[in-house]
Motif scaffolding. Structure first.
Motif, mmCIF file in Angstrom:
data_model
loop_
_atom_site.group_PDB
_atom_site.id
_atom_site.type_symbol
_atom_site.label_atom_id
_atom_site.label_comp_id
_atom_site.label_asym_id
_atom_site.label_seq_id
_atom_site.Cartn_x
_atom_site.Cartn_y
_atom_site.Cartn_z
ATOM 1 N N ARG A 67 16.144 17.570 -1.515
ATOM 2 C CA ARG A 67 14.924 17.233 -0.797
ATOM 3 C C ARG A 67 14.718 18.284 0.284
ATOM 4 O O ARG A 67 15.499 18.372 1.232
ATOM 5 C CB ARG A 67 15.050 15.838 -0.203
ATOM 6 C CG ARG A 67 15.148 14.782 -1.310
ATOM 7 C CD ARG A 67 15.247 13.405 -0.775
ATOM 8 N NE ARG A 67 14.026 13.079 -0.054
ATOM 9 C CZ ARG A 67 13.952 12.140 0.871
ATOM 10 N NH1 ARG A 67 15.002 11.453 1.191
ATOM 11 N NH2 ARG A 67 12.812 11.900 1.473
ATOM 12 N N ASN B 136 0.317 16.072 -0.813
ATOM 13 C CA ASN B 136 1.331 15.406 -1.624
ATOM 14 C C ASN B 136 2.640 15.143 -0.888
ATOM 15 O O ASN B 136 3.653 14.865 -1.522
ATOM 16 C CB ASN B 136 1.622 16.248 -2.874
ATOM 17 C CG ASN B 136 0.410 16.345 -3.759
ATOM 18 O OD1 ASN B 136 -0.091 15.343 -4.242
ATOM 19 N ND2 ASN B 136 -0.069 17.550 -3.950
ATOM 20 N N TYR C 129 6.385 13.682 -2.669
ATOM 21 C CA TYR C 129 7.620 14.420 -2.929
ATOM 22 C C TYR C 129 8.719 14.116 -1.914
ATOM 23 O O TYR C 129 9.871 14.430 -2.152
ATOM 24 C CB TYR C 129 7.369 15.932 -3.043
ATOM 25 C CG TYR C 129 7.251 16.695 -1.746
ATOM 26 C CD1 TYR C 129 8.371 17.175 -1.092
ATOM 27 C CD2 TYR C 129 6.014 16.967 -1.175
ATOM 28 C CE1 TYR C 129 8.279 17.886 0.075
ATOM 29 C CE2 TYR C 129 5.909 17.680 -0.014
ATOM 30 C CZ TYR C 129 7.041 18.138 0.616
ATOM 31 O OH TYR C 129 6.937 18.845 1.776
#
Length: 82
Positions: A19, A74, A78
């Motif tokens: 991440r 977005n 994500y």
């Protein structure tokens, strides 16, 4: 190796994706394009480059802005925990 191609179900599962903050990635890339633009403009003024180099760097900066806009739109998707 060939046994994995024949029997893909024997393959280990993929590790979880890292991440990362894509905003930092886009800004780092844009800063490199900005440095390249400055260098190419100096070379253009000195007569050692064509207009293609600054145009390419400008296109890289514009694509970076598109990437930042995509990241902002977005971000929740994500960054959401799985």
């Amino acid at each position: 190796m060939i046994s994995l191609l024949v029997h893909p179900e024997r393959r280990r599962p993929n590790p979880p994706a890292l991440r990362v903050d894509l905003r930092h990635v886009a800004l780092a890339g844009m800063s490199l394009w900005a440095i390249a633009l400055a260098v190419s403009l100096v070379l253009l003024v000195l007569g050692h480059a064509t207009y293609q180099a600054p145009a390419t760097c400008g296109a890289g900066l514009l694509l970076g802005l598109v990437g930042l806009a995509w990241e902002r739109r977005n971000r929740a998707e994500y960054r959401s925990p799985e």
